[in-house]
Design a protein around this motif. Structure first.
Motif, PDB file in Angstrom:
ATOM      1  N   ASN A  68      22.930  20.304  52.431  1.00 49.83           N
ATOM      2  CA  ASN A  68      22.149  21.292  51.690  1.00 49.83           C
ATOM      3  C   ASN A  68      20.651  20.998  51.826  1.00 49.83           C
ATOM      4  O   ASN A  68      20.132  20.050  51.237  1.00 49.83           O
ATOM      5  CB  ASN A  68      22.584  21.260  50.217  1.00 49.83           C
ATOM      6  CG  ASN A  68      21.739  22.172  49.358  1.00 49.83           C
ATOM      7  OD1 ASN A  68      20.974  23.003  49.854  1.00 49.83           O
ATOM      8  ND2 ASN A  68      21.873  22.006  48.044  1.00 49.83           N
ATOM      9  N   LEU A 100      18.219  22.520  50.670  1.00 46.99           N
ATOM     10  CA  LEU A 100      17.421  22.842  49.474  1.00 46.99           C
ATOM     11  C   LEU A 100      17.726  21.867  48.336  1.00 46.99           C
ATOM     12  O   LEU A 100      17.343  22.096  47.189  1.00 46.99           O
ATOM     13  CB  LEU A 100      17.711  24.288  49.020  1.00 46.99           C
ATOM     14  CG  LEU A 100      17.377  25.385  50.037  1.00 46.99           C
ATOM     15  CD1 LEU A 100      17.727  26.765  49.471  1.00 46.99           C
ATOM     16  CD2 LEU A 100      15.896  25.343  50.433  1.00 46.99           C
ATOM     17  N   PHE A 153      12.437  24.611  42.191  1.00 46.01           N
ATOM     18  CA  PHE A 153      12.791  25.992  41.842  1.00 46.01           C
ATOM     19  C   PHE A 153      11.894  26.500  40.730  1.00 46.01           C
ATOM     20  O   PHE A 153      11.663  25.808  39.743  1.00 46.01           O
ATOM     21  CB  PHE A 153      14.250  26.056  41.358  1.00 46.01           C
ATOM     22  CG  PHE A 153      15.276  25.845  42.435  1.00 46.01           C
ATOM     23  CD1 PHE A 153      15.473  24.586  43.002  1.00 46.01           C
ATOM     24  CD2 PHE A 153      16.056  26.899  42.895  1.00 46.01           C
ATOM     25  CE1 PHE A 153      16.420  24.394  43.995  1.00 46.01           C
ATOM     26  CE2 PHE A 153      17.005  26.716  43.896  1.00 46.01           C
ATOM     27  CZ  PHE A 153      17.186  25.453  44.445  1.00 46.01           C
ATOM     28  N   GLN A 207      15.099  24.973  37.619  1.00 43.34           N
ATOM     29  CA  GLN A 207      15.553  23.812  38.390  1.00 43.34           C
ATOM     30  C   GLN A 207      17.068  23.599  38.278  1.00 43.34           C
ATOM     31  O   GLN A 207      17.684  22.966  39.128  1.00 43.34           O
ATOM     32  CB  GLN A 207      14.784  22.564  37.913  1.00 43.34           C
ATOM     33  CG  GLN A 207      14.783  21.410  38.908  1.00 43.34           C
ATOM     34  CD  GLN A 207      14.220  21.802  40.283  1.00 43.34           C
ATOM     35  OE1 GLN A 207      13.261  22.579  40.381  1.00 43.34           O
ATOM     36  NE2 GLN A 207      14.813  21.283  41.343  1.00 43.34           N
ATOM     37  N   GLY A 253      19.361  24.109  41.148  1.00 41.24           N
ATOM     38  CA  GLY A 253      19.384  23.157  42.271  1.00 41.24           C
ATOM     39  C   GLY A 253      19.895  21.794  41.860  1.00 41.24           C
ATOM     40  O   GLY A 253      19.729  20.826  42.587  1.00 41.24           O
ATOM     41  N   ILE A 311      11.689  29.155  45.754  1.00 40.33           N
ATOM     42  CA  ILE A 311      12.194  27.820  46.092  1.00 40.33           C
ATOM     43  C   ILE A 311      11.229  27.200  47.092  1.00 40.33           C
ATOM     44  O   ILE A 311      10.988  27.772  48.164  1.00 40.33           O
ATOM     45  CB  ILE A 311      13.604  27.915  46.725  1.00 40.33           C
ATOM     46  CG1 ILE A 311      14.518  28.758  45.824  1.00 40.33           C
ATOM     47  CG2 ILE A 311      14.203  26.543  46.973  1.00 40.33           C
ATOM     48  CD1 ILE A 311      15.704  29.366  46.556  1.00 40.33           C
ATOM     49  N   ASN A 366      23.709  28.172  40.861  1.00 39.55           N
ATOM     50  CA  ASN A 366      23.611  27.344  42.063  1.00 39.55           C
ATOM     51  C   ASN A 366      22.991  28.118  43.218  1.00 39.55           C
ATOM     52  O   ASN A 366      23.334  29.274  43.452  1.00 39.55           O
ATOM     53  CB  ASN A 366      25.010  26.872  42.480  1.00 39.55           C
ATOM     54  CG  ASN A 366      24.972  25.837  43.575  1.00 39.55           C
ATOM     55  OD1 ASN A 366      24.087  24.966  43.578  1.00 39.55           O
ATOM     56  ND2 ASN A 366      25.878  25.928  44.526  1.00 39.55           N
ATOM     57  N   GLU A 382      22.040  27.060  47.363  1.00 41.13           N
ATOM     58  CA  GLU A 382      22.001  26.042  48.420  1.00 41.13           C
ATOM     59  C   GLU A 382      21.554  26.700  49.722  1.00 41.13           C
ATOM     60  O   GLU A 382      21.730  27.912  49.884  1.00 41.13           O
ATOM     61  CB  GLU A 382      23.411  25.443  48.640  1.00 41.13           C
ATOM     62  CG  GLU A 382      23.951  24.714  47.422  1.00 41.13           C
ATOM     63  CD  GLU A 382      25.433  24.338  47.536  1.00 41.13           C
ATOM     64  OE1 GLU A 382      25.998  24.413  48.642  1.00 41.13           O
ATOM     65  OE2 GLU A 382      26.014  23.976  46.502  1.00 41.13           O
TER      66      GLU A 382
END
Ligand code: FUL
Length: 488
Positions: free
Chosen positions: A357, A359, A364, A377, A380, A401, A481, A483
């Motif tokens: 991932n 990211l 965020f 956040q 993430g 992001i 979530n 990603e």
């Protein structure tokens, strides 16, 4: 002096008051319909297997007429451990067995018929495939589900109320004798003709009333409260309206409960669900790893490729559905080595493609946030139970992001926190170009619904700033979530 102090006290009180207003720690109200805890747990399984096995396997057919001799079933090396070990290596979280297919033959020794493994030469009539599978699942830590075909082309009583009682009794056996069941499959097919105790005729039943499904469902709910009930229209989960293993990109987890029933003629609508549906009923995308559901030697060279299965994963799990992948067990009683090799390679491919991932350590932020408990956040943090949400009246906003360095992405995963409902109606993914402008990524499907999981693949982009613009939502979005990946 006094006035001065008063003024400060007032200003301070205002500040505290304002931040208390801004820091709303109340979760958004559910946006109906919402899933049950069982439906959430079920969808989080993502991929699980189907096993089609029975006299058809030995007679090289798909739909038995109901007249096959009971001793046609005679696997030489039946080993449910081999099935389950393969399925675990293929990333499957459960397996659903055709305990009884349309031919009426039972893979367990049902008390209510002798048309079962008890009349077969296999293990001298003392075997029980359902028990073997239940034990193997327990041993390897995956869940078991059952398929009990309502249509039964063997029973003489089929078409009368007596058969329906017979059906309920069999359901009771399966719900009580084999431990926990995660899903019960009520098939909608009914071709009409069959052996029916030698009558060899066509029997039409009213699909929406004959089986009194609400009664069958209450048996399941009572005996297996954790089980999710599958049929064309649920109530637990729905058929996706094709047997090709994919859902449409726009896919609502809702159906109009008064309209959809097993055998629903407008089944193509189920590929997207009903945006205005009143019942939560997410889609299950079923398909076979081979053209047929049952094993046919001539299909040994027609097993789906790793590429095909990978694409199906993105269009099922990545389109807010689950993937139910069928393995036709062969005459030995084993998953064929070609099928198992492909399935395991496919799982390894997914793990590889979605393993890094990019990211994971990104920052965020969002156009609006209802309070600290719902901070951006949290999208993430890898924790499924925490989510970002803006204020109640916000149905269009943005998520930004930022990564420390440029990253190259061609795939983004988005997830809504579904215990509060499915909300997002339309979104756009953008990246910031070198001249500081936002540009939408180029993908070949519409970016509309998200649901439990949406995986969007697009032409690769390199940037350090990404933006998800939520354009419209049924209520304030709740995203748990995000990603990002580079899939090579
Ligand atoms: C259908 C059945 O008619 C097929 O034989 C197969 O079991 C498939 C999964 O469901 O309705």
């Amino acid at each position: 002096m006094l006035n001065h102090r008063r003024m400060w006290a007032w200003a301070l009180a205002m500040l505290i008051g304002l931040s208390a207003i801004a820091d709303n720690d109340q979760a958004p109200a559910p946006c109906l319909p919402v899933p049950s805890a069982q439906q959430v747990a079920w969808q989080r399984m993502e991929t699980y297997a189907f096993i089609h096995f029975g006299p058809n396997t030995f007679l090289d057919q798909e739909w038995g007429y109901g007249d096959a001799p009971a001793d046609a079933f005679n696997p030489t090396r039946l080993d449910c451990n081999q099935w389950v070990e393969t399925l675990v290596k293929a990333g499957m979280k459960g397996v659903i067995l055709t305990c009884k297919h349309h031919d009426g033959y039972c893979l367990w020794p049902s008390k209510w018929t002798d048309y079962s493994v008890a009349s077969s030469p296999w293990r001298d009539g003392k075997g029980d495939v359902v028990r073997d599978l239940a034990e193997a699942c327990k041993r390897h830590g995956i869940k078991m589900g059952v398929y009990l075909s309502p249509w039964d082309r063997h029973q003489a009583s089929y078409g009368t109320p007596e058969y329906v009682n017979y059906y309920y009794r069999q359901l009771q056996e399966l719900m009580t004798q084999y431990g926990e069941v995660f899903e019960v499959w009520f098939d909608g097919a009914n071709g009409g003709d069959g052996w029916y105790g030698g009558a060899c005729e066509k029997r039409e039943i009213d699909r929406s009333t004959y089986y009194d499904y609400p009664k069958a469902w209450s048996i399941v709910n009572h005996l297996q409260p954790g089980a999710v009930i599958f049929s064309d229209g649920g109530p637990g989960c729905r058929w996706v309206g094709n047997e090709k293993g994919y859902a449409n990109a726009t896919n609502w987890a809702f159906v109009r409960s008064q309209e959809v029933y097993p055998g629903y003629p407008r089944y193509e609508e189920l590929q997207s669900g009903h945006a205005d549906g009143d019942a939560w009923c997410a889609s299950e995308c079923d398909t076979s790893i081979r053209p047929g559901w049952f094993y046919h030697e001539k299909e040994d060279n027609q097993v789906k490729t790793v590429d095909e299965l990978t694409s199906l994963y993105y269009r099922s799990v990545g389109h807010n559905g689950t993937l139910l992948l069928n393995f036709p067990v062969n005459r030995d009683g084993l998953i064929h080595p070609i099928d198992s090799a492909i399935a395991v390679q496919w799982h390894e491919r997914i793990v590889h493609e979605l393993g890094n991932n990019l990211l994971a350590s990104a920052k965020f932020s969002a156009g609006d946030t209802r309070g600290n408990r719902f901070a951006p956040q949290l999208m993430g943090d890898g924790d499924w139970d925490t989510y970002w949400a803006p204020n109640d009246d916000v149905t269009s906003t943005e998520i930004v992001i930022k990564t420390k360095k440029d990253v190259t992405l061609n795939c983004i995963i988005l997830q809504e926190y579904i215990p509060l409902g499915q909300r997002v109606k339309a979104f756009v993914i953008e990246s910031k170009t070198c001249c500081g402008k936002w540009a939408p990524v180029i993908c070949d499907e519409e970016t509309t619904t998200i649901g439990y999981k949406r995986i969007v693949r697009f032409a690769e982009r390199t940037a350090s700033e990404w933006r998800i613009r939520i354009i419209d939502s049924r209520a304030c979005p709740c995203i748990n979530n995000i990603e990002g990946y580079y899939v090579d």
